[in-house]
Design an enzyme around this catalytic site. Structure first.
Site, PDB file in Angstrom:
ATOM      1  N   GLU A 118      46.062 -31.913  45.014  1.00 42.76           N
ATOM      2  CA  GLU A 118      46.035 -31.203  46.285  1.00 42.76           C
ATOM      3  C   GLU A 118      46.421 -29.734  46.120  1.00 42.76           C
ATOM      4  O   GLU A 118      46.735 -29.267  45.028  1.00 42.76           O
ATOM      5  CB  GLU A 118      46.948 -31.903  47.296  1.00 42.76           C
ATOM      6  CG  GLU A 118      48.396 -32.008  46.894  1.00 42.76           C
ATOM      7  CD  GLU A 118      49.217 -32.825  47.884  1.00 42.76           C
ATOM      8  OE1 GLU A 118      48.677 -33.223  48.936  1.00 42.76           O
ATOM      9  OE2 GLU A 118      50.408 -33.066  47.614  1.00 42.76           O
ATOM     10  N   ARG A 175      41.538 -32.158  52.030  1.00 42.14           N
ATOM     11  CA  ARG A 175      42.395 -31.169  52.678  1.00 42.14           C
ATOM     12  C   ARG A 175      42.669 -29.958  51.778  1.00 42.14           C
ATOM     13  O   ARG A 175      42.298 -29.914  50.624  1.00 42.14           O
ATOM     14  CB  ARG A 175      43.725 -31.804  53.099  1.00 42.14           C
ATOM     15  CG  ARG A 175      44.546 -32.398  51.968  1.00 42.14           C
ATOM     16  CD  ARG A 175      45.813 -33.067  52.501  1.00 42.14           C
ATOM     17  NE  ARG A 175      46.603 -33.674  51.437  1.00 42.14           N
ATOM     18  CZ  ARG A 175      46.458 -34.915  51.004  1.00 42.14           C
ATOM     19  NH1 ARG A 175      45.537 -35.690  51.533  1.00 42.14           N
ATOM     20  NH2 ARG A 175      47.234 -35.383  50.035  1.00 42.14           N
ATOM     21  N   ASP A 176      43.356 -28.986  52.394  1.00 42.96           N
ATOM     22  CA  ASP A 176      43.918 -27.812  51.719  1.00 42.96           C
ATOM     23  C   ASP A 176      42.865 -26.811  51.257  1.00 42.96           C
ATOM     24  O   ASP A 176      42.780 -26.466  50.067  1.00 42.96           O
ATOM     25  CB  ASP A 176      44.790 -28.217  50.522  1.00 42.96           C
ATOM     26  CG  ASP A 176      45.833 -29.268  50.855  1.00 42.96           C
ATOM     27  OD1 ASP A 176      46.201 -29.364  52.042  1.00 42.96           O
ATOM     28  OD2 ASP A 176      46.277 -29.984  49.942  1.00 42.96           O
ATOM     29  N   ASN A 201      57.447 -26.963  54.820  1.00 40.81           N
ATOM     30  CA  ASN A 201      56.977 -27.287  53.476  1.00 40.81           C
ATOM     31  C   ASN A 201      55.960 -26.250  53.000  1.00 40.81           C
ATOM     32  O   ASN A 201      56.331 -25.078  52.846  1.00 40.81           O
ATOM     33  CB  ASN A 201      56.497 -28.736  53.344  1.00 40.81           C
ATOM     34  CG  ASN A 201      55.438 -29.169  54.323  1.00 40.81           C
ATOM     35  OD1 ASN A 201      55.695 -29.272  55.525  1.00 40.81           O
ATOM     36  ND2 ASN A 201      54.247 -29.476  53.840  1.00 40.81           N
ATOM     37  N   ASP A 202      54.711 -26.591  52.775  1.00 36.04           N
ATOM     38  CA  ASP A 202      53.781 -25.714  52.063  1.00 36.04           C
ATOM     39  C   ASP A 202      53.664 -24.317  52.672  1.00 36.04           C
ATOM     40  O   ASP A 202      53.539 -24.180  53.894  1.00 36.04           O
ATOM     41  CB  ASP A 202      52.369 -26.310  52.083  1.00 36.04           C
ATOM     42  CG  ASP A 202      52.299 -27.712  51.528  1.00 36.04           C
ATOM     43  OD1 ASP A 202      53.341 -28.258  51.154  1.00 36.04           O
ATOM     44  OD2 ASP A 202      51.184 -28.263  51.485  1.00 36.04           O
ATOM     45  N   ALA A 214      47.421 -29.322  59.212  1.00 35.46           N
ATOM     46  CA  ALA A 214      47.853 -29.369  57.821  1.00 35.46           C
ATOM     47  C   ALA A 214      47.533 -28.052  57.115  1.00 35.46           C
ATOM     48  O   ALA A 214      47.201 -27.047  57.744  1.00 35.46           O
ATOM     49  CB  ALA A 214      47.220 -30.561  57.116  1.00 35.46           C
ATOM     50  N   GLN A 243      53.835 -24.687  56.705  1.00 31.91           N
ATOM     51  CA  GLN A 243      53.891 -25.990  57.358  1.00 31.91           C
ATOM     52  C   GLN A 243      55.266 -26.174  57.994  1.00 31.91           C
ATOM     53  O   GLN A 243      56.292 -26.010  57.327  1.00 31.91           O
ATOM     54  CB  GLN A 243      53.623 -27.093  56.339  1.00 31.91           C
ATOM     55  CG  GLN A 243      52.200 -27.109  55.807  1.00 31.91           C
ATOM     56  CD  GLN A 243      51.237 -27.739  56.786  1.00 31.91           C
ATOM     57  OE1 GLN A 243      51.107 -28.947  56.855  1.00 31.91           O
ATOM     58  NE2 GLN A 243      50.562 -26.907  57.566  1.00 31.91           N
ATOM     59  N   TRP A 260      60.143 -34.645  57.716  1.00 29.98           N
ATOM     60  CA  TRP A 260      58.682 -34.646  57.668  1.00 29.98           C
ATOM     61  C   TRP A 260      58.133 -35.521  58.785  1.00 29.98           C
ATOM     62  O   TRP A 260      58.549 -36.654  58.976  1.00 29.98           O
ATOM     63  CB  TRP A 260      58.230 -35.164  56.312  1.00 29.98           C
ATOM     64  CG  TRP A 260      56.793 -35.573  56.232  1.00 29.98           C
ATOM     65  CD1 TRP A 260      56.293 -36.839  56.329  1.00 29.98           C
ATOM     66  CD2 TRP A 260      55.670 -34.716  56.012  1.00 29.98           C
ATOM     67  NE1 TRP A 260      54.934 -36.825  56.182  1.00 29.98           N
ATOM     68  CE2 TRP A 260      54.517 -35.540  55.988  1.00 29.98           C
ATOM     69  CE3 TRP A 260      55.523 -33.340  55.837  1.00 29.98           C
ATOM     70  CZ2 TRP A 260      53.239 -35.029  55.795  1.00 29.98           C
ATOM     71  CZ3 TRP A 260      54.249 -32.837  55.641  1.00 29.98           C
ATOM     72  CH2 TRP A 260      53.136 -33.665  55.618  1.00 29.98           C
ATOM     73  N   TRP A 276      62.170 -28.573  59.768  1.00 28.57           N
ATOM     74  CA  TRP A 276      61.486 -28.839  58.499  1.00 28.57           C
ATOM     75  C   TRP A 276      60.424 -27.786  58.205  1.00 28.57           C
ATOM     76  O   TRP A 276      59.688 -27.371  59.085  1.00 28.57           O
ATOM     77  CB  TRP A 276      60.810 -30.211  58.577  1.00 28.57           C
ATOM     78  CG  TRP A 276      59.837 -30.494  57.473  1.00 28.57           C
ATOM     79  CD1 TRP A 276      58.531 -30.080  57.398  1.00 28.57           C
ATOM     80  CD2 TRP A 276      60.073 -31.251  56.289  1.00 28.57           C
ATOM     81  NE1 TRP A 276      57.946 -30.530  56.237  1.00 28.57           N
ATOM     82  CE2 TRP A 276      58.871 -31.254  55.536  1.00 28.57           C
ATOM     83  CE3 TRP A 276      61.181 -31.930  55.783  1.00 28.57           C
ATOM     84  CZ2 TRP A 276      58.741 -31.916  54.323  1.00 28.57           C
ATOM     85  CZ3 TRP A 276      61.057 -32.583  54.563  1.00 28.57           C
ATOM     86  CH2 TRP A 276      59.857 -32.581  53.850  1.00 28.57           C
TER      87      TRP A 276
END
Length: 596
Positions: free
Chosen positions: A232, A177-178, A51-52, A113, A68, A76, A49
């Protein structure tokens, strides 16, 4: 190419890329690992997996992409989230390195994260990321390269004094976050923005620091919404008011309302899974972001009314400044649209969009996005439009001579007259997705639909349509761009929506509109009106298991349209995170060329 045990220098990486692509022979029509849905030139890890995109950065002549990553499976799993890491010399071919960050310490025990990379004044990069701690709170941490002189930045250390920012008392512990790439203000203080739900309201907060270790929150948020949904993955970056050159996050560009500079605030909304942005001005004197009154009146404080980065299947976008070519480049996560069971069978899930150069259009209110020029290094055979460049009403013209599943196509359409445009009532302007759903590619109209059929089977039972329609309004005309996925596959359990967006061009003046589409097996990225409206889609046609895909220009308007320009190229397969044997781990069905 395996990197372990080799002399890992920039030279070695560059030589590998050159050797792989020195041949001018045509590429296979299958992706690198033979799985029919795997892409050939989009970024994805060998398995599992992703993602971002996190912390994309240009450092010492190399491009780094952190992302990620779940190293333990294709689904996930927040507790296993790590930072994957790959490097490139050209944004096309990528070599995988070991994970940069894994959940190991109390301050990130339940996952590493999203976050960003910032280059400090001494040239040392620093990662700031959100860790999910042992109590499942989201806290902000830093990490530094173990050897800053290593151009590949292979190893990272997490200081024991983390977290540098714990959860504030008024902030939800699972909605903080982020952190963005940091910038130095004109006062010499570092700043970064971060998403949060503070006092029950979704907001983008700003923190300041003199040393990148001790941080204080600005009293007022950079921006706040009116509800509790957190916006986000924020991104704040400068853009030049004129020209296509990108700007770095330095004080001259990011601070104050300097002449010739505007600023973009972008957020990702988890309730809609869309990325939104607004063009305005950031002032570092009080860390405020303001937009022109007319835009504020039109779009308001609700992020969901802002402009969209992409009108399709794209999320968590992140930009970086490419100092080597003086441009700003955007990455984004493109999730799957099939089932989790399909992902487990494949052994992987998620892509990154092909990197896009980003700049401000001449009107000053919207971004233009365009595939980075390095994609041209993959061009091999050139396609031709069969049957002439005028496509009659109800006409279909095949683009021949190239593999339709791995291509870069740019086409321009000329419209002789707007007299036949269908009328559109103002209330239909609010929902272009619904408008495209009601007026699909097979629904004949006045001016449109016309465009491309991609990833099409020989009998046209499976096809993905990317097209335009011109509508007449009470005050002029508007152009609707659609991606119709309703017939993209006969497979059950696949999400097959219609994506739509209006293209901000003067069709009454130009009488022409352009479309560029990147086709890469299970992903279709389209750029309308020179990149003013973008749409990304995932497609999973069944016919590729036994045959090849076709590519067409079509016209279901009441009058003919002229193809004034066509550049169609078959693209070679890039080297993207290949293993020791040059292949990628995979499961599930293979595509036709490898079955034979």
């Amino acid at each position: 190419m395996a990197l372990a045990g080799l002399p890992l220098s920039v030279f070695a990486i560059a030589v590998h890329f050159c050797l792989v692509f020195s041949s001018s022979s045509s590429p296979p029509v299958c992706p690198a690992n033979g799985h029919r849905d795997r892409t050939a030139y989009h970024f994805q890890p060998a398995k599992n997996w992703q993602n971002d995109p996190n912390g994309p950065v240009y450092y010492n002549g190399m491009y780094h992409l952190f992302y990620q990553y779940n190293p333990h499976g294709a689904l996930w799993d927040v507790g296993n989230l790590s930072w994957g890491h790959s490097v490139s010399g050209d944004l096309v071919n990528w070599a995988a390195l070991d994970n940069a960050l894994d959940p190991t310490a109390p301050f990130d025990a339940n996952g590493c994260a999203s976050g960003s990379v910032t280059i400090l004044p001494d040239g040392v990069p620093v990662v700031m990321y959100s860790g999910i701690d042992a109590r499942r709170r989201q806290v902000q941490n830093v990490a530094f390269p173990k050897n800053p002189r290593d151009p590949l930045l292979r190893e990272w250390t997490k200081p024991g004094y983390n977290p540098v920012i714990p959860v504030p008392a008024d902030v939800s512990p699972d909605n903080f976050r982020d952190p963005t790439t940091a910038w130095l203000g004109s006062d010499g203080l570092w700043r970064f923005a971060i998403s949060a739900v503070a006092d029950g309201v979704g907001a983008t907060l700003v923190y300041r620091s003199a040393d990148f270790l001790r941080w204080e929150r600005n009293a007022a948020p950079l921006h706040a919404s009116r509800d509790a949904v957190m916006a986000e993955c924020p991104d704040l970056f400068p853009v030049a008011e004129h020209g296509e050159d990108g700007l770095d996050l330095d004080a001259s560009a990011i601070g104050g309302a300097g002449a010739g500079v505007r600023h973009v605030l972008k957020v990702s909304m988890p309730d809609t899974l869309e990325d939104y942005y607004m063009v305005g001005r950031y002032d570092d004197a009080d860390d405020t972001f303001t937009v022109p009154p007319e835009d504020l009146e039109a779009h308001g404080d609700d992020y969901r009314r802002w402009r969209r980065i992409d009108h399709g299947h794209l999320y968590a976008s992140k930009t970086f400044y490419d100092a080597g070519k003086k441009r700003r480049v955007l990455w984004a996560w493109v999730n799957e649209s099939d089932s989790e069971a399909d992902d487990v069978t494949k052994g992987w899930s998620g892509l990154q969009s092909f990197p896009r150069a980003v700049w401000l259009d001449e009107g000053g209110r919207q971004l233009v996005q365009w595939p980075v020029e390095e994609i041209e290094t993959l061009r091999r055979k050139r396609g031709v439009l069969l049957g002439g460049n005028e496509v009659e009403a109800g006409g279909l013209r095949e683009i021949g001579g190239i593999a339709g599943s791995q291509a870069d196509v740019e086409v321009a359409f000329e419209i002789a007259s707007l007299a036949g445009a269908d009328r559109l009532e103002p209330d239909h302007l609010r929902d272009p997705d619904a408008l495209c759903g009601e007026n699909g590619a097979a629904v004949h109209g006045g001016i449109g639909p016309f465009g491309l059929l991609v990833m099409a089977s020989g009998d046209l039972r499976e096809r993905t349509a990317v097209f335009f329609r011109v509508f007449r309004l009470s005050h002029g005309y508007t152009v609707l761009m659609c991606t119709d996925l309703t017939r993209s596959t006969s497979r059950a359990g696949v999400y097959k929506p219609s994506h739509g967006g209006f293209v901000d061009i003067d069709i009454e003046k130009d009488r022409a509109i352009s479309l560029r589409t990147l086709i890469d097996h299970s992903i279709v990225e389209s750029f309308g009106g020179g990149g003013r409206t973008c749409m990304t889609a995932r497609v999973y046609p069944e016919h590729v298991a036994t045959g090849s895909s076709h590519l067409y220009v079509f016209n279901n308007a009441s009058d003919a349209v002229k193809v004034s320009k066509l550049e169609a190229w078959e693209l070679a397969t890039a080297s993207v995170n290949a293993g020791d044997d040059g292949l990628i781990s995979y499961g599930g069905p293979v595509c036709a060329a490898q079955v034979q």
